[in-house]
Design an enzyme around this catalytic site. Structure first.
Site, mmCIF file in Angstrom:
data_model
loop_
_atom_site.group_PDB
_atom_site.id
_atom_site.type_symbol
_atom_site.label_atom_id
_atom_site.label_comp_id
_atom_site.label_asym_id
_atom_site.label_seq_id
_atom_site.Cartn_x
_atom_site.Cartn_y
_atom_site.Cartn_z
ATOM 1 N N HIS A 20 0.812 -1.222 0.000
ATOM 2 C CA HIS A 20 0.000 0.000 0.000
ATOM 3 C C HIS A 20 0.846 1.273 0.000
ATOM 4 C CE1 HIS A 20 -4.276 1.447 0.836
ATOM 5 N NE2 HIS A 20 -4.403 0.438 -0.001
ATOM 6 N N HIS A 52 -5.901 -2.943 -11.445
ATOM 7 C CA HIS A 52 -6.378 -2.563 -10.112
ATOM 8 C C HIS A 52 -7.842 -2.183 -10.231
ATOM 9 C CE1 HIS A 52 -7.095 0.808 -7.163
ATOM 10 N NE2 HIS A 52 -6.525 -0.050 -6.345
#
Length: 393
Positions: A187, A287
């Site tokens: 992340h 994504h």
């Protein structure tokens, strides 16, 4: 197909959806979500609408690339997401106009079904809680999962973040067994030194891939991270142009390219990244923790790309887990009920390729407008290091 107007709506849980309507009444649907900042993207959509009204919706590249090139200041998440939302809707219109799915307009499919992976949390969860959440997702049919790899880490972490990440990974691997694939999402929480350390520490869990080990600001360091581990490196959700992906590939910094179909400006640019992956012997795995509209746009690209591999599926992800109605799964809420069965995975975690025209889904715009009456308040989670420093979420 002359564009009459572009309608926008901000809806729960955190999505910006749009509709392009032509003068003959045809409708195409797109998504302009910038997570936590959809108001800014919506303003850009409205500005683009002024340029596109009265134009031929069938001239997709001329409209979209032209809008990009004519503006002296262009690029960035909000600009590209607004443009991407409109572009997706234009492809939807184009497919409907000829009665064909978008993947056929892109050259046709190379596979009949697509493997998906599900989110399994791990965001600051204790090991037991992370294991329980992962086991639940697997019990629901997932054969591949992704979880946050670590809490926020200091540049040189002295707060036990690495130990906590390892403990969670151990618990999850034990809970789901050796056959389920586990990907770890860093992340972008790591600076370079801790990304290198974490990449080595988590290898025991036999990860499917490491996602965004550093934030894109530091992509120049990706080759060093990639060079110290056998685990494939994935990145791309916060990269907004094909050129950025080209730079990463040229530096040999990633093995899996993860463009977000919205943030990179739509289907055409996502397909270009797929072609880049094909030309370099690496993988495409878009994504997509967004709505079914963005998901279907990604699916059409993946099925026609030889490098296409796996697709993120956000059905059931924590911020999609409850909606304004409290009754219908919010991931399905804005779709015609006849389309719900297409989102059931098979026994080994694949979805069948859609064959309906355009995106292949029927959006219930009346339900979208109803939901838009409720304010969308989703924001990025605010995280701190133990010393009080604000951390990257």
């Amino acid at each position: 197909m002359i564009i009459e107007r572009i309608d926008t709506a901000q809806v729960a849980p955190r999505w910006g959806l749009l509709r392009v309507v032509t003068k003959d009444g045809a409708e195409g649907f797109g998504e302009y979500t910038v997570e936590g900042q959809i108001g800014s993207a919506e303003a850009a959509v409205r500005q683009f609408a002024e340029e596109f009204t009265g134009r031929d919706a069938g001239e997709i590249k001329r409209l979209i690339r032209g809008a990009y090139d004519r503006n002296f200041y262009h690029g960035g998440a909000h600009y590209m997401s607004a443009l991407g939302g409109i572009e997706i809707a234009l492809w939807d219109l184009a497919g409907k106009a000829v009665g064909q799915p978008i993947h056929k307009l892109l050259g046709g499919k190379v596979r009949d079904r697509v493997k998906v992976y599900r989110w399994a949390g791990g965001n600051n969860n204790a090991p037991g809680a992370a294991a329980e959440e992962a086991a639940k997702v697997v019990a629901e049919g997932a054969r591949a999962i992704k979880m946050n790899a670590c809490p926020p880490l200091a540049a040189i972490d002295t707060y036990g973040g690495i130990r906590a990440a390892v403990a969670r990974a151990e618990a999850v691997r034990e809970a789901v067994g050796p056959e389920v694939e586990i990907a770890f999402d860093f992340h972008g929480r790591c600076n370079v030194p801790m990304a290198r350390k974490l990449a080595k520490e988590l290898e025991f869990a036999k990860p499917l891939f490491y996602e965004e080990p550093v934030r894109p600001d530091y992509n120049r360091w990706l080759p060093e991270v990639a060079g110290i581990t056998h685990v494939p490196i994935a990145t791309g959700e916060r990269m907004c142009t094909v050129a950025e992906f080209s730079d990463v590939v040229a530096a040999r910094g990633a093995h899996i390219l993860q463009p977000d179909v919205v943030h990179i400006g739509g289907i055409s640019n996502t397909a270009e990244v797929g072609a880049l992956a094909e030309a370099n012997g690496i993988a495409l795995a878009p994504h997509c923790p967004l709505s079914p509209i963005a998901f279907m746009a990604c699916l059409h690209v993946v099925v026609q790309c030889r490098a296409g591999w796996i697709l993120e599926w956000s059905k059931g992800i924590h911020y999609n887990a409850s909606g304004a109605t409290g009754e219908v799964d919010p991931w399905l809420r804005y779709l015609d009920e006849r389309d719900w069965p297409m989102f059931e995975v098979d026994a080994d975690g694949h979805l069948t390729v859609p064959e309906g025209p355009g995106l292949g889904i029927r959006v219930n715009w009346a339900e979208v407008e109803k939901a838009a009456k409720t304010k969308v308040a989703w924001r990025d989670e605010l995280m701190y290091l133990p010393d009080g420093t604000v951390s990257n979420w």
